[in-house]
Motif scaffolding. Structure first.
Motif, PDB file in Angstrom:
ATOM      1  N   ILE A  15       0.995  -0.992  -0.851  1.00  8.64           N
ATOM      2  CA  ILE A  15      -0.168   0.064  -0.021  1.00  8.64           C
ATOM      3  C   ILE A  15       1.154   1.515   0.114  1.00  8.64           C
ATOM      4  N   SER A  16       1.877   1.590   0.501  1.00  4.66           N
ATOM      5  CA  SER A  16       3.074   2.280   0.669  1.00  4.66           C
ATOM      6  C   SER A  16       3.363   2.587  -1.004  1.00  4.66           C
ATOM      7  N   ARG A  17       3.515   1.356  -2.162  1.00  6.36           N
ATOM      8  CA  ARG A  17       4.133   1.759  -3.610  1.00  6.36           C
ATOM      9  C   ARG A  17       3.152   1.836  -4.426  1.00  6.36           C
ATOM     10  N   VAL A  18       1.436   1.530  -3.917  1.00  3.74           N
ATOM     11  CA  VAL A  18       0.833   1.753  -5.286  1.00  3.74           C
ATOM     12  C   VAL A  18      -0.748   2.663  -4.197  1.00  3.74           C
ATOM     13  N   PRO A  19      -1.249   3.928  -4.021  1.00  4.26           N
ATOM     14  CA  PRO A  19      -1.702   3.905  -3.288  1.00  4.26           C
ATOM     15  C   PRO A  19      -3.272   4.439  -3.762  1.00  4.26           C
ATOM     16  N   VAL A  20      -3.741   2.769  -5.226  1.00  8.92           N
ATOM     17  CA  VAL A  20      -5.184   2.654  -5.058  1.00  8.92           C
ATOM     18  C   VAL A  20      -4.996   0.455  -4.518  1.00  8.92           C
ATOM     19  N   VAL A  21      -5.869   0.718  -3.614  1.00  3.72           N
ATOM     20  CA  VAL A  21      -5.882  -0.734  -2.709  1.00  3.72           C
ATOM     21  C   VAL A  21      -7.313  -1.487  -3.033  1.00  3.72           C
ATOM     22  N   THR A  22      -7.282  -2.473  -3.690  1.00  6.47           N
ATOM     23  CA  THR A  22      -8.626  -3.129  -3.992  1.00  6.47           C
ATOM     24  C   THR A  22      -8.419  -4.596  -3.730  1.00  6.47           C
ATOM     25  N   PRO A  23      -9.404  -5.112  -3.999  1.00  6.34           N
ATOM     26  CA  PRO A  23      -9.282  -7.064  -3.219  1.00  6.34           C
ATOM     27  C   PRO A  23      -8.622  -7.812  -4.124  1.00  6.34           C
ATOM     28  N   ASN A  24      -7.895  -7.149  -5.366  1.00  2.00           N
ATOM     29  CA  ASN A  24      -6.738  -8.046  -6.065  1.00  2.00           C
ATOM     30  C   ASN A  24      -5.419  -8.007  -5.909  1.00  2.00           C
ATOM     31  N   ILE A  25      -5.352  -6.958  -4.548  1.00  3.27           N
ATOM     32  CA  ILE A  25      -4.212  -6.532  -4.716  1.00  3.27           C
ATOM     33  C   ILE A  25      -3.515  -7.570  -3.921  1.00  3.27           C
ATOM     34  N   GLY A  26      -2.171  -8.068  -4.329  1.00  2.00           N
ATOM     35  CA  GLY A  26      -1.566  -9.246  -3.632  1.00  2.00           C
ATOM     36  C   GLY A  26      -1.886 -10.286  -3.799  1.00  2.00           C
TER      37      GLY A  26
END
Length: 324
Positions: free
Chosen positions: A230-241
């Motif tokens: 979340i520090s690298r990508v400001p857009v957080v979605t359920p698909n992260i990781g």
């Protein structure tokens, strides 16, 4: 002469992750020099950071002969949870504290089920993975969340000395993990547990408590990975990781010399393994590989790493037998 040759082979086996990284870098540079450009190398190291952090958690679990299949989805759940708390008005420090506590509890729950109920790690963490998938969708009611926290941007986006700060943050995490695994009772007990559980118990190591602590440590590294993401990508979605990140992490650990049978693996090798995975992904993209085929290649890489792991175990067994 035989003893000298055996020592040389031992050194080669110990340095095999670094040798593989150097060989792949040289080959890819010959195919397309863009792979080894300054910007490309910085991108490779930066993209390896979440893989390396999650792989360090995988290393700790694999050292005991276990596995945590919930780690990838756990990253998504933790990222969405922290982002939702921040969006709801909770401060960054409070949201991070809650995220850390939740992931430690989930890890301890996995360890307790495995240690106390004797349910295999594969089954336990698979069930946890399914539960976390549902929990991630439930928490992410808004779908997409935008984070504008300056502290997150400072760590994940800003640069120092020409390199992204996230690289330095990951280096500190890796150093701390190295100290944990080589200089503390926790690390020594983890290696002992993976090498021979029966002997570890006879030696007075509390095997059940250690197993719980190992999976709690996995939860800690899941949290740290989510923080990096979340520090690298400001857009957080359920698909992260998710599962792709888990596959990358396991591949990194095994490519770095970690045995899936337990008892063998190093922090530095795991970090090098993460760089190998990131290098492969970047090189394939530069070569114009179809994105839908990337996971196929990663699966092949994991299979090759497992075969190499068996070959290394056989070679080391031959060395031990020759030394007697």
């Amino acid at each position: 002469m035989t003893a000298a040759r055996n020592r040389l082979l031992q050194h080669v086996l110990a340095l095999s992750p670094l040798i593989l990284l150097a060989v792949l870098t040289a080959v890819f540079a010959l195919v397309d020099p863009r792979v080894v450009s300054t910007q490309s190398l910085l991108n490779i190291v930066s993209q390896a950071t979440p893989i390396a952090v999650l792989a360090l958690g995988a290393l700790i679990v694999l050292l005991t002969g276990g596995i945590d299949l919930s780690a990838g989805v756990g990253v998504a759940f933790c990222a969405v949870l922290v982002a939702s708390l921040i969006d709801a008005g909770t401060g960054l420090s409070g949201a991070l504290a809650i995220g850390l506590a939740v992931m430690l509890l989930i890890g301890m729950a996995n360890g307790a089920v495995i240690a106390l109920l004797k349910i295999p790690p594969f089954v336990t963490t698979l069930a946890t993975m399914v539960a976390l998938q549902g929990a991630t969708l439930a928490v992410a009611s808004k779908g997409v969340l935008m984070l504008k926290e300056p502290w997150l941007r400072l760590i994940g986006v800003e640069r120092s000395f020409g390199a992204p700060n996230v690289i330095f943050a990951t280096a500190l995490i890796a150093i701390a993990a190295g100290v944990l695994m080589r200089r503390t009772r926790f690390g020594l007990r983890t290696y002992a547990l993976g090498s021979d559980p029966a002997a570890a118990e006879l030696a007075g190591i509390p095997v059940k408590r250690q197993t719980i602590l190992v999976y709690a440590a996995s939860g800690l590294f899941v949290f740290l990975t989510a923080f990096i993401m979340i520090s690298r990508v400001p857009v957080v979605t359920p698909n992260i990781g998710g599962t792709p990140l888990l596959l990358d992490a396991i591949a990194a650990a095994v490519l770095g010399g970690t045995s899936i049978f337990g008892g063998r693996g190093t922090v530095w090798g795991t970090v090098v393994g993460a760089l190998i995975v990131s290098l492969l992904t970047t090189a394939l993209r530069i070569f114009g590989t179809d994105p839908s085929s990337l996971e196929l290649y990663k699966g092949a890489i994991i299979m090759a790493a497992l075969m190499a792991d068996s070959a290394m175990a056989y070679a080391k067994a031959r060395l031990v037998a020759a030394a007697r």
